[in-house]
Design a protein around this motif. Structure first.
Motif, PDB file in Angstrom:
ATOM      1  N   UNK A   1      36.970   3.245 -32.576  1.00  0.00           N
ATOM      2  CA  UNK A   1      35.981   2.115 -32.771  1.00  0.00           C
ATOM      3  C   UNK A   1      36.730   0.850 -33.461  1.00  0.00           C
ATOM      4  N   UNK A   2      37.152   1.136 -34.429  1.00  0.00           N
ATOM      5  CA  UNK A   2      38.049  -0.086 -35.135  1.00  0.00           C
ATOM      6  C   UNK A   2      38.897  -0.696 -34.432  1.00  0.00           C
ATOM      7  N   UNK A   3      39.484   0.025 -33.567  1.00  0.00           N
ATOM      8  CA  UNK A   3      40.529  -0.562 -32.827  1.00  0.00           C
ATOM      9  C   UNK A   3      39.906  -1.388 -31.723  1.00  0.00           C
ATOM     10  N   UNK A   4      38.776  -1.077 -31.088  1.00  0.00           N
ATOM     11  CA  UNK A   4      38.287  -1.727 -30.081  1.00  0.00           C
ATOM     12  C   UNK A   4      37.550  -3.088 -30.773  1.00  0.00           C
ATOM     13  N   UNK A   5      37.065  -2.804 -32.073  1.00  0.00           N
ATOM     14  CA  UNK A   5      36.528  -4.031 -32.642  1.00  0.00           C
ATOM     15  C   UNK A   5      37.449  -5.213 -32.886  1.00  0.00           C
ATOM     16  N   UNK A   6      38.546  -4.803 -33.835  1.00  0.00           N
ATOM     17  CA  UNK A   6      39.641  -5.625 -33.899  1.00  0.00           C
ATOM     18  C   UNK A   6      40.414  -6.300 -32.687  1.00  0.00           C
ATOM     19  N   UNK A   7      40.541  -5.546 -31.735  1.00  0.00           N
ATOM     20  CA  UNK A   7      41.523  -5.836 -30.537  1.00  0.00           C
ATOM     21  C   UNK A   7      40.314  -6.948 -29.871  1.00  0.00           C
ATOM     22  N   UNK A   8      39.104  -6.557 -29.712  1.00  0.00           N
ATOM     23  CA  UNK A   8      38.391  -7.455 -28.888  1.00  0.00           C
ATOM     24  C   UNK A   8      38.257  -8.993 -29.649  1.00  0.00           C
ATOM     25  N   UNK A   9      38.362  -8.866 -31.059  1.00  0.00           N
ATOM     26  CA  UNK A   9      38.229  -9.945 -32.004  1.00  0.00           C
ATOM     27  C   UNK A   9      39.443 -10.912 -31.680  1.00  0.00           C
ATOM     28  N   UNK A  10      40.590  -9.930 -31.462  1.00  0.00           N
ATOM     29  CA  UNK A  10      41.694 -10.732 -31.494  1.00  0.00           C
ATOM     30  C   UNK A  10      41.824 -11.604 -29.865  1.00  0.00           C
ATOM     31  N   UNK A  11      41.256 -10.815 -28.780  1.00  0.00           N
ATOM     32  CA  UNK A  11      41.258 -11.419 -27.706  1.00  0.00           C
ATOM     33  C   UNK A  11      40.360 -12.333 -27.230  1.00  0.00           C
ATOM     34  N   UNK A  12      39.195 -12.326 -27.970  1.00  0.00           N
ATOM     35  CA  UNK A  12      38.050 -13.388 -27.660  1.00  0.00           C
ATOM     36  C   UNK A  12      38.112 -14.548 -28.706  1.00  0.00           C
ATOM     37  N   UNK A  13      37.529 -14.098 -29.830  1.00  0.00           N
ATOM     38  CA  UNK A  13      37.419 -14.837 -31.004  1.00  0.00           C
ATOM     39  C   UNK A  13      38.792 -15.665 -31.347  1.00  0.00           C
TER      40      UNK A  13
ATOM     41  N   UNK B   1      27.659  13.996 -34.901  1.00  0.00           N
ATOM     42  CA  UNK B   1      28.618  14.434 -35.902  1.00  0.00           C
ATOM     43  C   UNK B   1      28.254  15.357 -36.979  1.00  0.00           C
ATOM     44  N   UNK B   2      27.037  14.602 -37.669  1.00  0.00           N
ATOM     45  CA  UNK B   2      26.520  15.233 -38.782  1.00  0.00           C
ATOM     46  C   UNK B   2      25.979  16.650 -38.493  1.00  0.00           C
ATOM     47  N   UNK B   3      25.595  16.831 -37.353  1.00  0.00           N
ATOM     48  CA  UNK B   3      24.871  18.158 -36.937  1.00  0.00           C
ATOM     49  C   UNK B   3      26.078  19.284 -36.826  1.00  0.00           C
ATOM     50  N   UNK B   4      27.318  18.787 -36.792  1.00  0.00           N
ATOM     51  CA  UNK B   4      28.423  19.704 -36.510  1.00  0.00           C
ATOM     52  C   UNK B   4      29.410  19.726 -37.551  1.00  0.00           C
ATOM     53  N   UNK B   5      29.041  18.948 -38.677  1.00  0.00           N
ATOM     54  CA  UNK B   5      29.893  18.868 -40.011  1.00  0.00           C
ATOM     55  C   UNK B   5      29.312  19.938 -41.141  1.00  0.00           C
ATOM     56  N   UNK B   6      30.165  20.522 -41.921  1.00  0.00           N
ATOM     57  CA  UNK B   6      29.727  21.316 -43.020  1.00  0.00           C
ATOM     58  C   UNK B   6      29.136  20.264 -43.994  1.00  0.00           C
ATOM     59  N   UNK B   7      28.342  20.577 -44.807  1.00  0.00           N
ATOM     60  CA  UNK B   7      27.592  19.975 -45.893  1.00  0.00           C
ATOM     61  C   UNK B   7      28.479  18.952 -46.708  1.00  0.00           C
ATOM     62  N   UNK B   8      29.635  19.765 -47.147  1.00  0.00           N
ATOM     63  CA  UNK B   8      30.488  19.364 -48.009  1.00  0.00           C
ATOM     64  C   UNK B   8      31.357  18.320 -47.469  1.00  0.00           C
ATOM     65  N   UNK B   9      31.218  18.073 -46.237  1.00  0.00           N
ATOM     66  CA  UNK B   9      32.213  16.884 -45.597  1.00  0.00           C
ATOM     67  C   UNK B   9      31.195  15.937 -44.983  1.00  0.00           C
ATOM     68  N   UNK B  10      29.922  15.783 -45.488  1.00  0.00           N
ATOM     69  CA  UNK B  10      29.145  14.657 -45.057  1.00  0.00           C
ATOM     70  C   UNK B  10      29.655  13.400 -45.600  1.00  0.00           C
ATOM     71  N   UNK B  11      30.364  13.415 -46.454  1.00  0.00           N
ATOM     72  CA  UNK B  11      30.919  11.961 -47.161  1.00  0.00           C
ATOM     73  C   UNK B  11      31.827  11.390 -45.854  1.00  0.00           C
ATOM     74  N   UNK B  12      32.349  12.214 -45.210  1.00  0.00           N
ATOM     75  CA  UNK B  12      33.001  11.437 -44.094  1.00  0.00           C
ATOM     76  C   UNK B  12      32.341  10.620 -42.862  1.00  0.00           C
ATOM     77  N   UNK B  13      31.104  10.814 -42.915  1.00  0.00           N
ATOM     78  CA  UNK B  13      30.074   9.947 -42.325  1.00  0.00           C
ATOM     79  C   UNK B  13      29.980   8.301 -42.774  1.00  0.00           C
ATOM     80  N   UNK B  14      30.678   8.129 -43.901  1.00  0.00           N
ATOM     81  CA  UNK B  14      30.663   6.767 -44.349  1.00  0.00           C
ATOM     82  C   UNK B  14      31.473   5.969 -43.305  1.00  0.00           C
ATOM     83  N   UNK B  15      32.344   6.449 -42.642  1.00  0.00           N
ATOM     84  CA  UNK B  15      33.039   5.687 -41.778  1.00  0.00           C
ATOM     85  C   UNK B  15      32.079   5.016 -40.636  1.00  0.00           C
ATOM     86  N   UNK B  16      31.213   5.615 -40.261  1.00  0.00           N
ATOM     87  CA  UNK B  16      30.356   4.884 -39.339  1.00  0.00           C
ATOM     88  C   UNK B  16      29.461   3.956 -39.983  1.00  0.00           C
TER      89      UNK B  16
END
Length: 977
Positions: A777-789, A828-843
């Protein structure tokens, strides 16, 4: 000896004497003591026959002779009763001129008269009377103590004159040192003209020694004088003693005769009966002992018979019982002196036989065909072996079973591979010799079927191992339960015995006869049942014969089961086998508990072994990169198969094995990396070829979006026929909103769903997939920004310019991705263990980046119009005609902008965008009016500007969706100061 004349040498008889009583007249039988001491005692009177027959103290000792005298003649001639020696005692040494002189009284001492003692005599008179009365009643013992007090000091002073060397117990003149000390050689040296003087000194030495001799003789005579009366009295009383001893001897003889008659009449018969009863009892014991010996003699043949039928527990019980009998009841039997060691060797042999038998059983049980429905092979045989091994503390049999499990797991895989290769015609076994190489020639479906067959065989193998270990575990728990119940019964029995001992008060009468108690004289049949001979308890051996009626009485043949040491308890194994748990197990509760835990660990170890062998099989196939070349569906199918096997083994063993899971995780990571690289490469190619024009939406993509709206994140199955008849739509409808998108975004949505579906298919890669999806998703955002903006599409694709339509279309595509980010996050939150909820900060970070990108596109659109306003309004002049050409151009550009973005952006976003554009327009117009000094004064110029602004406002509000737009054109005028 008697101490005085008044004491009697023979004790007088009292009225309580039962043997004899003799009246003694002291005046008749006691002779008066002579005035002079008689050195030689008189001979005892009486005839010789009476002296020899009757016991006599005199005749029993050595007769006195002259050699027994310890006093020399001068000492005997001196009268020891004289109170004072003649004066020659002093003149002998001091000379004839020695006379007693009167000593003058001292002037310092007062004159003492009888009047000074008057008070004392009055006080002591009463005591003196009592003392005299007691003295008459109890005469003094002898005169020795009275005289000793007076003469002790004088004798001590005289004896101190004698040198100490003469008093030594080891005094001997044959010792040179002693001789030189007593007789110095200086007194005998006559050389040198000193003869007269030496003779005088020798004479003086002789006189000194004579003086020492006189002192010693005087003291000896004095001591004899002190004891003379008692000595002579004892000598004179010997005749009376002889008479008394004769009468005493006769009385003793009469008493012995009477006792002998009483013993013969009253005791001999009874004691003879007791001796006969004791003899009979001893004969019974000997007979039982012989029977016991005969039974013990048959132990070895019986053990051989039991071993021939694999009855190891019975053989061990028989050996233990026999050893106990040898140590307790047959101890010291010479004929059995080697039997104990032979039984020990036999017991060691049985240990080896049981271990070998268990190894054979394990091999047979684990290597039998897996198609067999029987879970446990020969359950009774297994139970017997386990009991025997537990009885002998051979706890290493679990290690043997574990080794057999490893060998069986290897053989299972090997046999499965051989069977699969033999069924495949494409493999030439003559060319490819190695089995591993043959296995690598299988394609994925064939190899997958082989792996599925291996997993099914491993599952059956683990179920059999579990069934066998459950039997062993049940045996161990049975022994542990029996130990605990036995301990509880012993505690209850001890409490009852303690209470019985406290309440029972018995009197045990015993008769001592030849060192035996009276209880030994009675037969055991007459005693309480508790005292039954223990040898009868041992007659329950396998070869013991029943007790015969002519040998031992019935009570003696009865075995008391309550006192036996080999009680057994019946319990049932879950498989349905009844077992007998003996009480002579040598294992403690802690050892049995540890063994039970080891059994569970062995079951988990079996699961680990299967997983390890599966991992090796998997890695051998992955050497040529076979697993990395699998497509998504193949890998998902493989992953599901492995996860199913992991869950099955966990359900069987109760613990999850990690080796196969780790291998799956490793392969999954490789798969995720390849999966992500393929999708990222695909997205990159799509973006590089994207012309940023609105694309038609195929029906399958609309169905895909509709399934997402229903809460299902999964790729829909292709429908044959129905989908082909439906035409593509111009926009994508998501929850009632229209999204005009490019083709790349439609494929990106599908790629995102592939990521989510891969997480569902392979839960172990959830975290890795989340990271890779975030990167995509980051790649799509950055690449589309390069191509359009960044106008990168001008060089990559060859676009002439980046239009407002391109910008609006890019913004709308970004908004579509932002709309699905919460859905993806929830998935993803429904399938992650509680101790790894911190990874959701990427979204959250991705959402922020997308919003920033959308805001930048909006700012870019406003900036385009801003530059246009700046260019046109800088040339604006307030003059006719109305509307001016500047305002007509502005309205024309505004219309084009509206036409470009209205069909792409929602109405709300279009209004917000035009409000921002209008604000920029007002700012530039205000600036230009200020530059032209046109104010709101109602003049001609003000009217022209107002007409142009009204034209602009009318045209802008005439556009679709902007009718209700609040333009607030009054802000173009400067405020009046």
């Amino acid at each position: 000896m008697a101490s005085s004349h008044s004491s009697s040498p023979v004790p007088q008889g009292s009225s309580s004497d039962v043997f004899f009583k003799i009246e003694v007249d002291p005046s008749k039988h006691i002779r008066p003591v002579p005035s002079l001491p008689d050195v030689c005692p008189k001979e005892p009177t009486g005839d010789s026959h009476s002296l020899y027959v009757a016991p006599s103290l005199v005749t029993d000792q050595h007769r006195w002779t002259v050699y027994h005298s310890k006093v020399n003649l001068p000492a005997a001639l001196n009268d020891p009763r004289l109170a004072k020696r003649e004066s020659d005692f002093f003149t002998k040494t001091w000379g004839l001129d020695f006379v007693d002189t009167e000593v003058m009284p001292s002037f310092y001492l007062p004159q003492i008269s009888k009047e000074h003692f008057t008070v004392y005599q009055q006080e002591i008179s009463q005591r003196e009377k009592i003392h005299e009365r007691c003295k008459n009643i109890c005469p003094p013992k002898d005169t020795f103590e009275r005289t000793l007090l007076h003469t002790h000091d004088k004798s001590r002073t005289d004896l101190e004159q004698v040198p100490k060397i003469f008093m030594k117990p080891d005094f001997a003149l044959d010792d040179s040192l002693t001789f030189n000390s007593v007789l110095p050689w200086s007194h005998f040296n006559t050389a040198g003209g000193k003869g007269n003087r030496d003779a005088a000194s020798s004479k003086l030495l002789q006189e000194k020694l004579s003086h020492y001799l006189d002192i010693v003789e005087v003291n000896i005579a004095h001591q004899i004088s002190l004891r003379s009366e008692a000595f002579f009295h004892a000598m004179t009383s010997q005749h009376e003693l002889q008479d008394y001893l004769k009468k005493t001897s006769q009385a003793v003889k009469m008493l012995r005769d009477k006792i002998a008659q009483i013993d013969k009449v009253m005791c001999e018969g009874s004691l003879h009966i007791l001796r006969l009863a004791l003899t009979r009892n001893n004969c019974v014991k000997v007979y039982n002992k012989l029977k016991l010996m005969a039974t013990v003699h048959q132990t070895q043949p019986t053990v051989q018979v039991l071993l021939s039928t694999s009855e190891f527990v019975g053989a061990l019980d028989l050996i233990a019982t026999t050893q106990e009998v040898l140590q307790q009841e047959l101890q010291g039997i010479h004929s059995f002196r080697h039997l104990g060691s032979q039984l020990c060797e036999l017991e060691k042999l049985i240990d080896k036989m049981m271990i070998a038998e268990f190894s054979t059983y394990s091999h047979s049980d684990l290597n039998r065909p897996l198609e067999d429905d029987c879970q446990v092979l020969e359950e009774e045989r297994l139970v017997s072996l386990v009991f025997g091994l537990l009885k002998q503390r051979k706890l290493n049999f679990l290690e043997i079973y574990g080794e057999k499990m490893i060998i069986t797991a290897k053989n299972i895989i090997k046999q499965c591979v051989i069977n699969k290769v033999s069924q495949t015609e494409e493999i030439d076994t003559d060319v490819v010799v190695k089995l591993a190489d043959q296995m690598r020639m299988l394609n994925f479906p064939q190899w997958f079927d082989l792996l599925k067959d291996i997993f099914s065989k491993f599952t059956i193998f683990l179920q059999r191992v579990k069934a066998t270990l459950n039997i062993i575990h049940s045996v161990v728990l049975s022994v542990l339960d029996k130990n605990q119940r036995t301990r509880e019964l012993e505690e209850i029995s001890q409490q009852k015995n303690a209470a019985k001992d406290n309440s029972l008060d018995t009197e045990v009468a015993y008769l001592i006869h030849e060192g035996m108690f009276i209880s030994d004289a009675f037969g055991e049949g007459e005693l309480t049942p508790i005292a039954v001979d223990t040898t009868s308890q041992r007659n329950a051996s396998p070869n013991s014969e029943p007790c015969s009626s002519d040998s031992v009485s019935e009570p003696e043949c009865t075995t008391d089961s309550s006192s036996s040491k080999e009680h057994t308890s019946s319990s049932a194994i879950p498989g349905g086998v009844d077992i007998m748990v003996s009480e002579d197990m040598k294992l403690t509760d802690s050892e049995l508990g540890k063994l039970a835990n080891n059994i569970q660990e062995l079951l988990c170890s079996a699961s680990d072994i299967c997983h390890d062998r599966a991992v090796k099989f998997l890695m051998s196939r992955a050497k040529d990169g076979f697993l990395e070349k699998l497509n998504s569906m193949e890998f998902i199918t493989l992953s599901r198969l492995m996860e199913t096997f992991i869950l099955d083994t966990e359900q069987i063993c109760g613990r999850k094995s990690t080796s196969l899971l780790g291998a799956l995780q490793s392969q999954a990571i490789k798969f995720v990396n390849r999966f992500h690289e393929e999708r990222k490469t695909k997205l990159s190619l799509l973006l590089d070829n994207e012309r940023w024009k609105q694309a038609d939406v195929p029906a399958e993509f609309q169905d895909l979006v509709d399934s997402l709206s229903d809460g299902k994140i999964a790729l829909p199955e292709k429908k044959s026929g129905a989908t082909e008849e439906r035409k593509p739509a111009e926009v994508l409808i998501v929850e009632g909103q229209q999204y005009a998108v490019v083709g790349t975004v439609l494929l990106l949505i599908r790629i995102i769903l592939e990521y989510c579906q891969c997480v569902d298919n392979i839960p172990s890669v959830t975290t890795d997939m989340l990271t890779r999806l975030s990167d995509l998703l980051k790649y799509f955002n950055s690449r589309s920004c390069q191509l359009v903006l960044g106008a990168g599409a001008l060089q990559v694709v060859g676009l002439k310019t980046i239009t407002t339509k391109n910008l609006a279309l890019s913004s709308r595509c970004l908004q579509l991705i932002v709309h699905y980010i919460p859905v993806i996050r929830a998935h993803f939150e429904a399938r992650l263990p509680p101790k790894q909820y911190s990874m959701l900060r990427h979204f959250d970070h991705i959402t922020k980046d997308y919003h920033d990108h959308i805001a930048e596109i909006s700012a870019k659109l406003v900036a385009i119009m801003d530059s246009l306003f700046d260019k046109l309004l800088s040339k604006y002049e307030v003059k006719a005609p109305v509307p001016s050409a500047c305002f007509r151009n502005i309205c024309k550009q505004m219309t084009k902008m509206h036409e470009a973005i209205f069909d792409l952006l929602p109405e709300e976003q279009t209004q917000m965008l035009f409000l921002r554009i209008n604000a920029s327009y007002k700012l530039h117009l205000k600036k230009q009016l200020s530059h032209l000094n046109v104010i709101n004064d109602g003049g001609p110029q003000n009217g022209l500007v107002t007409a142009d602004v009204a034209f602009y406002t009318g045209n802008l509000q005439a556009l679709k969706g902007l009718k209700d737009l609040d333009l607030n054109m009054a802000e173009i005028w400067e405020q009046k100061r």
